[in-house]
Scaffold this motif. Sequence first.
Motif, short mmCIF file in Angstrom:
data_model
loop_
_atom_site.label_atom_id
_atom_site.label_comp_id
_atom_site.label_asym_id
_atom_site.label_seq_id
_atom_site.Cartn_x
_atom_site.Cartn_y
_atom_site.Cartn_z
N THR A 145 0.83 -1.21 0.00
CA THR A 145 0.00 0.00 0.00
C THR A 145 0.86 1.25 0.00
O THR A 145 0.65 2.18 -0.78
CB THR A 145 -0.93 0.01 1.22
N TYR A 146 1.85 1.29 0.88
CA TYR A 146 2.77 2.43 0.93
C TYR A 146 3.50 2.58 -0.40
O TYR A 146 3.64 3.70 -0.92
CB TYR A 146 3.76 2.23 2.08
N VAL B 276 2.60 1.60 -3.46
CA VAL B 276 1.71 2.10 -4.52
C VAL B 276 1.42 3.58 -4.31
O VAL B 276 1.43 4.37 -5.27
CB VAL B 276 0.41 1.27 -4.57
N ALA B 277 1.18 3.98 -3.06
CA ALA B 277 0.91 5.40 -2.79
C ALA B 277 2.12 6.26 -3.16
O ALA B 277 1.96 7.34 -3.74
CB ALA B 277 0.56 5.59 -1.32
N LEU C 235 2.30 6.50 -6.95
CA LEU C 235 1.27 7.40 -7.46
C LEU C 235 1.65 8.86 -7.25
O LEU C 235 1.52 9.68 -8.16
CB LEU C 235 -0.08 7.11 -6.80
N LEU D 119 -6.33 10.06 -4.79
CA LEU D 119 -5.60 8.82 -5.07
C LEU D 119 -4.88 8.26 -3.84
O LEU D 119 -5.00 7.06 -3.55
CB LEU D 119 -4.62 9.01 -6.22
N PRO D 120 -4.13 9.08 -3.08
CA PRO D 120 -3.50 8.50 -1.88
C PRO D 120 -4.52 8.02 -0.85
O PRO D 120 -4.33 6.97 -0.23
CB PRO D 120 -2.65 9.65 -1.32
N THR E 253 -5.91 4.77 -2.07
CA THR E 253 -4.88 3.73 -1.96
C THR E 253 -4.76 3.23 -0.52
O THR E 253 -4.74 2.02 -0.26
CB THR E 253 -3.52 4.28 -2.43
N TYR E 254 -4.69 4.17 0.43
CA TYR E 254 -4.57 3.77 1.83
C TYR E 254 -5.85 3.12 2.35
O TYR E 254 -5.80 2.22 3.19
CB TYR E 254 -4.16 4.95 2.71
N GLY F 137 -5.76 -0.40 0.91
CA GLY F 137 -4.70 -1.12 1.63
C GLY F 137 -5.10 -1.46 3.06
O GLY F 137 -4.78 -2.53 3.56
#
Length: 174
Positions: free
Chosen positions: A91-92, A94-95, A98, A129-130, A133-134, A137
Amino acid sequence: GSLSTEALRVLGISAGVFVILYVFIFVLIRAWVRQSMRSDAGIVAIRVSQRPALIVGIFVITKLTLNQITLSEGLSWVQGVLMAGIAITVTYWVAQLLTEVLLYYLKRYAEKSEAQWDDVLVPILETTLPILTYLIGGIVTLQSLKVDLNGLLVAIGGITFVLGFALKDILANF
């Protein structure tokens, strides 16, 4: 016995494969990207990926090794914790990809273009987006820890539907 030798064999093979892949990606490919690419997107993506890839590799190797050992019921939670660690790290990762790669280049594109939609869309994406994502995740992490999230997922789906329907006309104007 043979069970511990099997675990050691899996540990050795998976660690060897991981070291070879890690060196290939973060040494050889980095050097090739540095020489051949005109933009720095590849270098930034590799830089952002180096530490998370190492952490995920350690978690995966540990999980593969522990799969060869029969854990007692009291220690079966270790597998869930390892999966949660993988989920948190990915998750971290991908964030970071991004925000540091994709959104950076979207901002640069928006500065160069004459279109109005990208001046509005980029800040919206930069904020959402973040968070998305989180959120995803976090849900995956909780599910890997065997937390029942069915009610929460139904509520999120309902809220998403209502928000999408309410924002349909506003977004259509862009």
